[in-house]
Every structure is written in C-alpha cells, then in structure tokens.
Scaffold this motif. Structure first.
Motif, PDB file in Angstrom:
ATOM      1  N   SER A  88     -82.553  29.709 -88.830  1.00  0.00           N
ATOM      2  CA  SER A  88     -83.034  30.581 -89.991  1.00  0.00           C
ATOM      3  C   SER A  88     -84.122  31.680 -89.470  1.00  0.00           C
ATOM      4  O   SER A  88     -85.129  32.122 -89.778  1.00  0.00           O
ATOM      5  CB  SER A  88     -83.304  30.342 -91.719  1.00  0.00           C
ATOM      6  OG  SER A  88     -83.608  29.074 -91.540  1.00  0.00           O
ATOM      7  N   ASP A  89     -84.666  31.734 -88.671  1.00  0.00           N
ATOM      8  CA  ASP A  89     -86.418  32.044 -87.993  1.00  0.00           C
ATOM      9  C   ASP A  89     -86.162  32.771 -86.755  1.00  0.00           C
ATOM     10  O   ASP A  89     -87.022  33.428 -86.812  1.00  0.00           O
ATOM     11  CB  ASP A  89     -86.894  30.420 -86.788  1.00  0.00           C
ATOM     12  CG  ASP A  89     -85.939  30.020 -86.344  1.00  0.00           C
ATOM     13  OD1 ASP A  89     -85.193  30.911 -85.263  1.00  0.00           O
ATOM     14  OD2 ASP A  89     -86.566  29.416 -85.553  1.00  0.00           O
ATOM     15  N   GLY A  90     -85.029  33.519 -87.026  1.00  0.00           N
ATOM     16  CA  GLY A  90     -84.662  35.127 -86.078  1.00  0.00           C
ATOM     17  C   GLY A  90     -84.922  34.576 -84.997  1.00  0.00           C
ATOM     18  O   GLY A  90     -84.919  35.545 -84.197  1.00  0.00           O
ATOM     19  N   ARG A  91     -84.537  32.908 -84.189  1.00  0.00           N
ATOM     20  CA  ARG A  91     -84.818  33.239 -82.530  1.00  0.00           C
ATOM     21  C   ARG A  91     -83.826  32.795 -82.354  1.00  0.00           C
ATOM     22  O   ARG A  91     -82.422  32.363 -82.645  1.00  0.00           O
ATOM     23  CB  ARG A  91     -85.893  31.694 -82.111  1.00  0.00           C
ATOM     24  CG  ARG A  91     -86.988  31.718 -82.398  1.00  0.00           C
ATOM     25  CD  ARG A  91     -88.115  31.418 -81.356  1.00  0.00           C
ATOM     26  NE  ARG A  91     -87.635  30.025 -82.013  1.00  0.00           N
ATOM     27  CZ  ARG A  91     -88.522  29.510 -82.394  1.00  0.00           C
ATOM     28  NH1 ARG A  91     -89.327  29.942 -83.300  1.00  0.00           N
ATOM     29  NH2 ARG A  91     -87.799  27.732 -82.760  1.00  0.00           N
ATOM     30  N   PRO A  92     -83.124  33.198 -81.060  1.00  0.00           N
ATOM     31  CA  PRO A  92     -81.639  33.088 -80.723  1.00  0.00           C
ATOM     32  C   PRO A  92     -80.850  32.098 -80.963  1.00  0.00           C
ATOM     33  O   PRO A  92     -81.787  30.547 -80.613  1.00  0.00           O
ATOM     34  CB  PRO A  92     -81.491  33.337 -79.096  1.00  0.00           C
ATOM     35  CG  PRO A  92     -82.837  34.320 -78.875  1.00  0.00           C
ATOM     36  CD  PRO A  92     -83.671  32.909 -79.665  1.00  0.00           C
ATOM     37  N   VAL A  93     -79.483  31.984 -81.374  1.00  0.00           N
ATOM     38  CA  VAL A  93     -78.904  30.778 -81.540  1.00  0.00           C
ATOM     39  C   VAL A  93     -78.360  30.913 -80.091  1.00  0.00           C
ATOM     40  O   VAL A  93     -77.580  31.596 -79.538  1.00  0.00           O
ATOM     41  CB  VAL A  93     -78.187  31.573 -82.382  1.00  0.00           C
ATOM     42  CG1 VAL A  93     -76.509  30.640 -82.377  1.00  0.00           C
ATOM     43  CG2 VAL A  93     -78.419  31.725 -83.452  1.00  0.00           C
ATOM     44  N   VAL A  94     -77.979  29.843 -79.788  1.00  0.00           N
ATOM     45  CA  VAL A  94     -77.788  28.831 -78.424  1.00  0.00           C
ATOM     46  C   VAL A  94     -76.771  27.848 -78.796  1.00  0.00           C
ATOM     47  O   VAL A  94     -77.469  27.135 -78.349  1.00  0.00           O
ATOM     48  CB  VAL A  94     -78.369  29.039 -77.385  1.00  0.00           C
ATOM     49  CG1 VAL A  94     -78.181  28.744 -75.657  1.00  0.00           C
ATOM     50  CG2 VAL A  94     -79.766  30.427 -77.027  1.00  0.00           C
ATOM     51  N   PRO A  95     -75.930  28.368 -78.853  1.00  0.00           N
ATOM     52  CA  PRO A  95     -74.553  27.137 -79.035  1.00  0.00           C
ATOM     53  C   PRO A  95     -74.426  25.798 -77.277  1.00  0.00           C
ATOM     54  O   PRO A  95     -74.442  25.983 -76.803  1.00  0.00           O
ATOM     55  CB  PRO A  95     -73.198  27.682 -79.144  1.00  0.00           C
ATOM     56  CG  PRO A  95     -73.429  29.301 -79.479  1.00  0.00           C
ATOM     57  CD  PRO A  95     -74.393  29.336 -78.900  1.00  0.00           C
ATOM     58  N   VAL A  96     -74.344  24.219 -78.161  1.00  0.00           N
ATOM     59  CA  VAL A  96     -74.622  23.240 -77.346  1.00  0.00           C
ATOM     60  C   VAL A  96     -73.504  23.091 -77.225  1.00  0.00           C
ATOM     61  O   VAL A  96     -72.467  24.415 -77.208  1.00  0.00           O
ATOM     62  CB  VAL A  96     -74.653  22.111 -78.792  1.00  0.00           C
ATOM     63  CG1 VAL A  96     -73.361  22.513 -79.004  1.00  0.00           C
ATOM     64  CG2 VAL A  96     -75.323  20.484 -77.772  1.00  0.00           C
ATOM     65  N   ILE A  97     -73.361  22.983 -75.425  1.00  0.00           N
ATOM     66  CA  ILE A  97     -71.787  22.707 -74.744  1.00  0.00           C
ATOM     67  C   ILE A  97     -71.933  21.045 -75.213  1.00  0.00           C
ATOM     68  O   ILE A  97     -72.600  20.429 -74.472  1.00  0.00           O
ATOM     69  CB  ILE A  97     -71.736  23.250 -73.383  1.00  0.00           C
ATOM     70  CG1 ILE A  97     -73.092  23.020 -72.864  1.00  0.00           C
ATOM     71  CG2 ILE A  97     -71.490  24.777 -73.929  1.00  0.00           C
ATOM     72  CD1 ILE A  97     -72.450  23.866 -70.980  1.00  0.00           C
ATOM     73  N   TRP A  98     -70.516  20.384 -74.545  1.00  0.00           N
ATOM     74  CA  TRP A  98     -70.246  19.329 -74.297  1.00  0.00           C
ATOM     75  C   TRP A  98     -69.362  18.685 -73.218  1.00  0.00           C
ATOM     76  O   TRP A  98     -68.494  19.707 -72.938  1.00  0.00           O
ATOM     77  CB  TRP A  98     -69.409  18.716 -76.023  1.00  0.00           C
ATOM     78  CG  TRP A  98     -69.363  17.860 -75.489  1.00  0.00           C
ATOM     79  CD1 TRP A  98     -68.805  15.869 -75.449  1.00  0.00           C
ATOM     80  CD2 TRP A  98     -68.673  16.874 -76.743  1.00  0.00           C
ATOM     81  NE1 TRP A  98     -68.372  14.962 -75.496  1.00  0.00           N
ATOM     82  CE2 TRP A  98     -67.842  15.345 -76.346  1.00  0.00           C
ATOM     83  CE3 TRP A  98     -68.251  17.383 -78.324  1.00  0.00           C
ATOM     84  CZ2 TRP A  98     -68.282  14.702 -77.515  1.00  0.00           C
ATOM     85  CZ3 TRP A  98     -68.015  15.991 -79.294  1.00  0.00           C
ATOM     86  CH2 TRP A  98     -67.876  14.696 -78.934  1.00  0.00           C
ATOM     87  N   GLY A  99     -70.436  18.087 -72.576  1.00  0.00           N
ATOM     88  CA  GLY A  99     -69.599  17.859 -70.593  1.00  0.00           C
ATOM     89  C   GLY A  99     -68.999  15.857 -71.459  1.00  0.00           C
ATOM     90  O   GLY A  99     -69.842  15.847 -72.004  1.00  0.00           O
ATOM     91  N   THR A 100     -68.668  16.029 -69.980  1.00  0.00           N
ATOM     92  CA  THR A 100     -67.401  14.554 -70.031  1.00  0.00           C
ATOM     93  C   THR A 100     -67.015  14.618 -69.129  1.00  0.00           C
ATOM     94  O   THR A 100     -67.165  15.422 -68.343  1.00  0.00           O
ATOM     95  CB  THR A 100     -66.125  14.599 -71.049  1.00  0.00           C
ATOM     96  OG1 THR A 100     -65.000  13.691 -71.203  1.00  0.00           O
ATOM     97  CG2 THR A 100     -65.000  15.555 -70.932  1.00  0.00           C
ATOM     98  N   ASP A 101     -66.551  12.496 -68.611  1.00  0.00           N
ATOM     99  CA  ASP A 101     -66.039  12.697 -67.683  1.00  0.00           C
ATOM    100  C   ASP A 101     -64.956  12.981 -68.096  1.00  0.00           C
ATOM    101  O   ASP A 101     -64.440  11.335 -67.840  1.00  0.00           O
ATOM    102  CB  ASP A 101     -66.931  11.328 -67.181  1.00  0.00           C
ATOM    103  CG  ASP A 101     -68.091  11.129 -66.336  1.00  0.00           C
ATOM    104  OD1 ASP A 101     -68.498  11.600 -65.206  1.00  0.00           O
ATOM    105  OD2 ASP A 101     -69.259  11.084 -67.145  1.00  0.00           O
TER     106      ASP A 101
END
Length: 819
Positions: free
Chosen positions: A126-139
């Motif tokens: 909620s601070d106005g900075r960009p939302v950058v979604p997390v990504i999930w890595g798997t073997d």
C-alpha cells in the motif's frame, strides 16, 4: 580470433570435427575466458520496445529495497507467506526435499494453495511502489517429478539413447503443462552437461558424452518447455526454462561441485554445446554451476557470466544461482556475496533460516556502492524482463491461470503414451545370444529381481523425493512397474508371467526376465569411487547365475543412471538390455521384449548408446574423443532384432582401483577409506548380524563411554553440508540409556555434538538423521573432518548400529538432535 558461424549446424560441428583425443589432451590455461574466441550466437529472442518500456517504468519507481528483494530466491522450507508482505523477494523455490506442509507426498492442490498464499503476500502493498509478483521455480527435470501422479519420463541418459529430438520437444511440452497445472511457472531444466567421467552421480541428467547429441536436444527441450518464439512462446501451458549448469559441470572428474580442469577450447567446444542451441531457442534463465573451472567457482567467474554469456552471446534473460552456491565463491558466505552479483549472477538461490541476513547484507552493499548501481539495475531489469515476457504481471493468482487446477492433466493418458514411447525408444539391446528376445507368445515367464515391481527404482532420483528414496508404488498412482507391463503383455500373447523377486519357481519357466540395477540417488550420494556395479552386494549376479545354471534362458533388464562395469552380469545373461531409468511407464519395456500372438514384437529396439560402455572397471573416463579409445560397446552401439551377433564371454578380472566413498562411513560391516573404529571409556564394541553375518556393530557400555569412526586422513564434507545432507544412523537400542547420549563430529581441536537421547527407545531397527549444518553451525570446519561419527554415552547403553552414512534424510522434518 573471433569465431563466427552462419548456421547452428556449423556450431555443433565445431565440437565433433576436432581430431580424436585433441579435446582431452588440451592443457588448462587459467580461469579467465576470452569472449572473442567464442562463437556469436544467432539469438532469436530480441529486445521488444514495449517490454523494455514497461520494465523501465517499473524499475524507475522501485526503491533500492525493492530491487535487492528481486535478487533473492528463498526455499519454501525457510519462508512463510507473511514474510513476503514485508520482503518483496523475486522468487521462491521448492528444494529437493521441500514441499507444502513439509509433506513430500502432498497432493497437487496443496502446491497450488501454497503458491496462491505466497503470491497474494508478494503483491500486497500500500506504499504506492510497484507490485512485482513472485515466481516459483522447481526441479521438473524428467516431468513434473515433485508432484504425486505426474508423468515421469526417462531420465536424460535414456532420452539421449533415443536420438529423437522431435520427441524431446513433446516431452518438454508435457512437462510444462503438468507443471503449470500446479500453478508453478518455472522449471530448472534442461541440464545440458556433457559428462566425461561416469562416476559422477548426476551422469543420468546428461543426454550424452557427445556434445553434438546434447546440442541436438537442448534447443528442442527449451522450445518444448517455453514454446517457440513467434508462435506459442510463453503462452498458457508453458513455463520458464533454466539451462544448467553453466559451465563445465560434466567435466569435474566424477565429483559433484568439483573442478573442471580443461582448456578454454575444451570448455567451449565440448561443455558449451547445449547452450549453442538452448540460448537461441529463447531460454529465459541460465543457472551457473556449483563447480569450478580451473580453480575458480563458476558462480563468481565474470569472464564467463558477463563476458561470454551476456556480452558475447547477448543473453537477455537472468542468471539464477544454484543451491547456496554463491557461498563457495572466494570472499563470500551464504549470507553475504557481493562478488557473485558483481561477476554477473542476477539472483541468489538461498536455503536456510538466515535469508534475511543475505537481504540485509546485499542491501547494505547496494547502498554503499559495493554493488554498483548500474549492476544492481541490470540484474533487476533482467529479472523484470523475464517476468514481463512470461506474463507474470498479467496472469493473476496462480489458481486463476488457464492451466492451473486441471489436475487431470497429471498423468493424463496422452501424456503417458508419449512417456511410454520414450521408454521404448530409449532401451538399448547390448546382447541377444541365441535370439532369446523377443519372448515368444504363449511362454511361461518368470519375472525376478529387486527392480521388477518397483516404480521408484525404475524412476531413479528426482522422483517425488530428491534422492528418489522412501517411495512406494502407491506414491505413483498413474505409473506402471516393469513387472505389471510384462504381465499384461504376456497374457495378451496367450502366455503367463509370474513374479518372484528372489527367482524361486516350482514349474520351470520358459524364460526368466531379471530386472535389477542401481537404487535411486541424486547428487552427492550418487558419486561413486569406481564404475563397478554393486561392489558390496552380488545378490543380483548370484540370481542370474542361479537361473542360468538351471538351464533357463535369462534376460537381464539393467536399471542404471550410467554405464557400469557389468561383465559378470553380462556373462550370466543370454540377453542384456540397458534400460537406464525409464520413469513411470514400465509397460514400455514389455512393448519391446514380449512378442505378440503373431510371434513378432510390436516394437523393435531402436536405442543407441549415448555413452560409451566400459570394458574394464578402471575406465572412468571413456569418451570417443579420447586417445586409445577402447570401450566394450562404443557410443552408438545398439542391436536390433535383425542383428544376429553373439557377444563372447567377457573378461571378469578386475584390477585394484582406488576406492573410498566417504559418504558410506560404515556400511555392510566395513568402514570406508582406510578409516577405523575406536572406542573409549566403558564402551565395548563387538559384531552382530542384521542383513548379513557380522555386518553391524554391537556397542555395550556399563558406564560412560564413546565410539567413533576415525579417518586415516581428514575428509571434506563442505559440499555435503552446503547441500543439506545429513549424518544418518541406522540403529537398534538393546538397552535404554541411563544418561544423556550425544552424536558428534570432530576435526583437529574441535568437537561438536547434538543430543540423541530422545531418539533412543528400545525396539526394532530405526533411522535418525542429523543435518550436517548442525555440526557446521557449532564450529566444525567441514573441509577437515577427522571423526565424522562420535557416539558418546554419559551412562550405560546398549545399541546396535548397521549403517552410518552421509545422505539425504528420510522424508519429514529433521532437527539438530533429540533431547
């Protein structure tokens, strides 16, 4: 001199046109690459103005805290969703033994549920900075292999034997679809190692010792996983690919995380072959190797990560470290490693409870200029670019994505059909004396061997669990064992099959099929001191010989992650099939071995060796380019039913070869590597039986005492400790402890212990595991361990010990001891 090639075929030809032996004879020349001596790659993934504008707009609004967060990937075992509300990390991963709710057998729905929770926390701000979604890595290395019910394909060594790039592409696409069904959006595959010493425990992750074969597959697998540029690239059902391990991981002399000591020409012409096709196909991430090149860790080699990969080749994606590999770079720890970022690493892969320290240290270094602002922005820009291209910003919650939640795709019939085809094409017929195969219709078939009805063994490592251990057939609900496939095929042809693992029978069968081979392993535990198959357990050989002595035509189906010296087993069988690690579709074996009612097999053998097969037990390095190349079966060998060749009796003598597997500290009654067992105080050591005569220790103490394994020379357990392996003890308490008991480890001048008392309850045989990091955290220098096992009792105790080893802990949580 700059090398330029007009076609991909010309680049691949570079690796095979050299004179035989020239590559292996070239001398190392330091660890600084010369980018102008590397080819220019025809990269098809170009910078897109719209993508770059979007990335620049996001980057401009990010704080330095946001930027540093993107540089860090944390294992799900070390983080909670709520952490991502504060720390806006770039990625999370599930390590080899990590899973939702710490349950490696968690259903697919739990994986998706956890990703939703992590995603929701990452986009909450909620601070106005960009939302950058997390990504999930798997073997997802041979299918979505962490997920119960997924289709598991043959491991890469078997796929290399197919010589079928088009099928590789289909396998990559199916792997992506089944991975996407759980919401996960990134696969750490393909491995494009060109393995030169088959003692390495990851040999089965390599398509071939031949760089041309690796190159022919790498680009196809990337396009299968990610889609094709200009067509379906990163469309729903595709996931991010990671080409690994950059660079030279297959040349470490059979040691995981070892040192590849070769010239720059060999590094380029042999070990880089897979990148020549994978990167032009659009691979979005590259994983630097744990290993070194001529003494310098790849994760810190700027001349290769930046000079070759990014500048010379024009790679636009980002580099992701391997499991805490940055901590091995000179001047670094797991929690502090600016040199790796400055060398060209873009994202740390971190496991452990101290990831916030890594964040804090990296943030401090970004602020004080230790990590230059331009380097920080370049790394973040690359990560954002991949996320934009992959659709991360627009895809929404994992469960809302087009393929997510479609769990019927896991092990779907059409997917299993492709996997079964891959099994058929990967089988290599090494011997068929007397045309025993195909098995005639109507035959009475005895199916024997420990691998016959074991889907876990035929699938190998990276199959639900990291090491592929502690699984049962029930954990593969969509799979089929080799025995089951043979049973179905025999009945369809008017015959019958009987399963007897030990080879017993009442009525003499027409033919016996014995399925045996290596038990599952992954890196660390898979490294071997020699290429002899099962040097400490000859039960499989005895079974083959027993059946042969009974006059029963015998077929050996050999499961292995590498070519091994099996001359005695070859002699004891009439037919010998190298099945490698075929995965969950055991029926594919029967498709080739068992004739139909018309007397003909539905499918002929078409597999050809992608690795040279050793003639002698000491042929650790055996590659077609080598001088004095002398294999038993050369690369490319593989019989068909049209061939009538006879394999003569083979020499079974073996020279003494260097052994010393430090991971097996005490197994089957013996200590490894010249070590000895010492006792002190009131402890008395005798022998007792578990699986064999006097194969276990019997420790009795009427008062305070200790028992230890003392190495002849110090051993280095740094890699194993970093890889989160454990000290594993198989034991049976015969008399409850009268006081505290500890398990310890020592090096010169230092002993570290953890409590063991709480685990010692009288009863049947049990297993306990203590992570090596527990001893490292207590001050043991893991590169100079003199006593890897010390059992100390403060009072009386009776305990039998059958095995002491370094390995992957059994499924479930582990801790630093039990009070």
């Amino acid at each position: 001199m700059a090398l330029k090639f007009g076609t991909m075929a010309a680049m691949v030809a570079l690796s095979v046109a050299a004179a035989p032996g020239a590559a292996q004879q070239a001398r190392p020349s330091g660890a600084v690459a010369h980018p102008d001596q590397w080819p220019v790659l025809p990269m098809r993934l170009k910078r897109d103005a719209k993508v770059e504008a979007r990335v620049d707009a996001i980057l401009a609004k990010m704080s330095v805290e946001d930027k540093v967060g993107q540089l860090i990937q944390v294992d799900i075992a070390s983080i909670e969703p709520r952490d991502l509300e504060t720390y806006k990390l770039g990625s999370i991963l599930n390590g080899g033994n990590s899973a939702p709710n710490r349950d490696e057998f968690a259903p697919a729905a739990e994986w998706l549920k956890l990703f939703d929770a992590l995603y929701d926390a990452s986009v909450k701000r909620s601070d106005g900075r960009p939302v950058v979604p997390v990504i999930w890595g798997t073997d997802a290395v041979h299918g979505a292999n962490n997920i119960v019910g997924a289709t598991l394909f043959p491991h890469n060594i078997g796929l290399g034997a197919m010589r079928d790039p088009a099928l590789i592409r289909k396998i990559g696409a199916i792997t992506a679809i089944e991975t996407a069904a759980t919401g996960i959006d990134w696969s750490f595959a393909p491995t494009v190692a060109v393995v030169q010493d088959d003692r390495w425990g990851r040999t089965y992750e390599s398509y071939s010792e031949d760089p041309a074969i690796v190159a022919s597959y790498a680009g196809q697998m990337v396009e299968g996983i990610q889609g094709t540029i200009g067509q379906d690239f990163m469309k729903p059902g595709h996931v991010i690919s990671s080409v690994k391990h950059f660079l030279g991981d297959g040349g470490t002399g059979g040691h995981d995380q070892g040192d590849t000591r070769v010239s720059e020409a060999v590094l380029r012409d042999v070990h880089a072959a897979g990148y020549m096709t994978a990167l032009p196909a659009g691979a979005l991430t590259v994983m630097p190797s744990f290993s070194s090149w001529n003494g310098e860790k790849m994760t810190g080699n700027k001349s290769l990560l930046t000079g070759v990969l990014k500048e010379r080749w024009g790679f636009q994606g980002f580099t992701i470290g391997d499991w805490n590999a940055h901590g091995q770079v000179t001047g670094c720890t797991n929690e502090d490693c600016a040199p790796a970022i400055n060398a060209g690493l873009d994202m740390f892969m971190y496991s452990g409870p101290k990831w916030k320290e890594l964040y804090a240290n990296t943030l401090r270094e970004a602020k004080d200029g230790t990590i230059p602002a331009a380097r920080l922005d370049d790394a973040v820009r690359r990560i954002l670019r991949v996320k934009v291209i992959a659709g991360t910003f627009d895809a929404g919650r994992p469960s809302s994505r087009p393929m997510a939640g479609k769990f019927a795709l896991l092990g779907a019939p059409e997917h299993r059909a492709i996997a079964r085809q891959a099994v058929r094409e990967s089988l290599v017929l090494l011997k068929n004396n007397g045309s025993v195969l195909p098995v005639k219709p109507g035959a009475s078939i005895l199916v024997a061997g420990r691998g016959a009805d074991d889907i876990g063994q035929q699938s190998g490592g990276w199959s639900i669990t990291w090491q592929g251990t502690d699984v049962s057939n029930a954990n593969f609900p969509n799979g089929q064992s080799i025995w089951s496939g043979i049973d179905q095929a025999a009945r369809a042809a008017g015959g019958r099959a009987t399963l007897a693992v030990d080879g017993t029978f009442t009525a003499k069968p027409d033919v016996a099929i014995v399925v045996f081979g290596e038990t599952p392993y992954a890196e660390f535990t898979g490294d071997r001191p020699t290429l002899e198959y099962s040097p400490d357990d000859k039960a499989d050989l005895a079974l083959l010989r027993k059946l042969k002595a009974a006059g029963i035509p015998t077929v050996a189906v050999f499961l292995s992650g590498r070519p091994l010296w099996v001359n005695p087993e070859l002699n004891a069988a009439d037919a010998f099939v190298a099945a490698f690690l075929p995965g969950t579709e055991g029926g594919g074996v029967a498709d080739v071995l068992i004739a139909g009612k018309d007397g003909r097999a539905a499918h002929d053998f078409r597999g050809k060796l992608s690795f040279s097969w050793p003639r002698r037990v000491d042929q650790n390095v055996l590659n077609r380019r080598d001088a004095n190349y002398d294999p038993l079966f050369p690369i490319g060998y593989g019989l068909t039913y049209a061939d009538r060749s006879t394999v003569a009796r083979l020499d079974e003598t073996k020279p003494k070869v260097a052994a010393g597997d430090q991971n097996a500290l005490f197994v089957r009654g013996r200590v490894a590597g010249g070590a000895r067992i010492n006792s002190g105080g009131a402890a008395v050591v005798a022998r007792t039986d578990r699986r064999g005569q006097e194969d276990s220790l019997r420790i009795s103490a009427k008062g305070p005492g200790s028992v230890a394994i003392e190495q002849a020379t110090p051993i280095d357990l740094t890699r194993e400790s970093n890889g989160q392996l454990s000290l594993i003890l198989d034991y049976r308490v015969t008399a409850a402890p009268a006081g505290p008991v500890t398990l310890g480890m020592a090096n010169a001048g230092k002993v570290a212990t953890v409590p063991l008392t709480g685990a010692l309850k009288p009863g049947d045989w049990a297993t306990t595991a203590v992570p090596l990091r527990c001893f490292a955290d207590r001050g043991i220098a893991m590169d100079k361990v003199t006593q890897p096992f010390i059992l100390t009792a403060a009072g009386s105790l009776g305990i039998d010990i059958s095995d002491v080893r370094i390995g992957s802990a059994p499924a479930g949580p582990v801790s630093c001891g039990a009070d």
